[in-house]
Motif scaffolding. Structure first.
Motif, PDB file in Angstrom:
ATOM      1  N   ALA A  14       0.628  -1.082   0.070  1.00 53.13           N
ATOM      2  CA  ALA A  14      -0.058  -0.030  -0.213  1.00 53.13           C
ATOM      3  C   ALA A  14       0.905   1.162   0.146  1.00 53.13           C
ATOM      4  CB  ALA A  14      -0.943  -0.047   1.234  1.00 53.13           C
ATOM      5  N   GLY A  15       2.000   1.320   0.870  1.00 50.34           N
ATOM      6  CA  GLY A  15       2.948   2.366   0.782  1.00 50.34           C
ATOM      7  C   GLY A  15       3.469   2.695  -0.696  1.00 50.34           C
ATOM      8  N   LEU A  55       2.303  12.617  -1.625  1.00 56.38           N
ATOM      9  CA  LEU A  55       1.732  11.083  -1.759  1.00 56.38           C
ATOM     10  C   LEU A  55       2.901  10.513  -1.216  1.00 56.38           C
ATOM     11  CD1 LEU A  55      -0.410  11.157  -4.958  1.00 56.38           C
ATOM     12  CD2 LEU A  55      -1.027  10.815  -2.726  1.00 56.38           C
ATOM     13  N   GLY A  56       4.188  11.125  -1.596  1.00 54.09           N
ATOM     14  CA  GLY A  56       5.321  10.129  -1.156  1.00 54.09           C
ATOM     15  C   GLY A  56       5.573  10.038   0.252  1.00 54.09           C
ATOM     16  N   LEU A  57       5.272  11.208   1.045  1.00 52.07           N
ATOM     17  CA  LEU A  57       5.202  11.061   2.573  1.00 52.07           C
ATOM     18  C   LEU A  57       4.199  10.176   2.899  1.00 52.07           C
ATOM     19  CD1 LEU A  57       5.728  14.820   3.183  1.00 52.07           C
ATOM     20  CD2 LEU A  57       7.409  13.085   3.536  1.00 52.07           C
ATOM     21  N   LEU A  58       3.013  10.453   2.526  1.00 49.65           N
ATOM     22  CA  LEU A  58       1.821   9.271   2.879  1.00 49.65           C
ATOM     23  C   LEU A  58       2.312   8.097   2.739  1.00 49.65           C
ATOM     24  CD1 LEU A  58      -1.309  10.878   1.762  1.00 49.65           C
ATOM     25  CD2 LEU A  58      -0.680  10.485   4.052  1.00 49.65           C
ATOM     26  N   GLY A  59       2.691   7.626   1.565  1.00 45.87           N
ATOM     27  CA  GLY A  59       3.464   6.094   1.373  1.00 45.87           C
ATOM     28  C   GLY A  59       4.380   5.771   2.267  1.00 45.87           C
ATOM     29  N   ALA A  60       5.332   6.665   2.375  1.00 46.64           N
ATOM     30  CA  ALA A  60       6.505   6.535   3.368  1.00 46.64           C
ATOM     31  C   ALA A  60       6.021   6.056   4.799  1.00 46.64           C
ATOM     32  CB  ALA A  60       7.492   7.584   3.443  1.00 46.64           C
TER      33      ALA A  60
END
Length: 129
Positions: A14-15, A55-60
């Motif tokens: 999901a990340g 979005l990158g931060l959320l996935g991280a």
């Protein structure tokens, strides 16, 4: 132990769904191709780069929470909201181009992965260990 490994794999998966668009911060051509929209001018470029970074931060957060169970509830919640809001925007906003429709379906998959995680590790998602 097996359930924990499954939970970790689902969190990483999901990340990665949310991290993939973060490449758009480096190359707007990737964002143009992924979303099928014109990104003309510095205003739109700034908005798309900012979106990519968020979005990158959320996935991280999901990837990190795979190895830090105390962070899972927050990471899963904010990512589920992110996926869900984009799906909702796609449903209520009128017809979308093919690329954005694909992104909506990818976010549906992201929601399904998080739902599978909740089924595999309900105590880990809801409570701190």
């Amino acid at each position: 132990m097996r359930r924990e490994r499954i939970a970790q794999a689902l969190l990483v998966l999901a990340g990665l769904i949310n991290i993939a668009p973060s490449l758009g911060a480096l190359s707007l051509d990737l964002s143009r191709a992924a979303y099928g929209v014109g990104i003309a001018g510095p205003d739109m470029e700034a908005l798309f780069r900012h979106r990519a970074v968020l979005l990158g931060l959320l996935g991280a957060t999901l990837v990190v929470s795979a190895f830090r169970p105390r962070l899972r509830a927050v990471a899963v919640t904010v990512n589920a909201v992110s996926f869900g809001v984009f799906v909702l925007c796609g449903l209520i906003g009128g017809p979308l181009n093919a690329e954005l429709t694909r992104v909506v379906w990818i976010d549906v998959v992201g929601l399904a992965v998080l739902a599978a995680l909740a089924g595999a590790q309900p105590q880990r998602v809801v409570h701190d260990p």
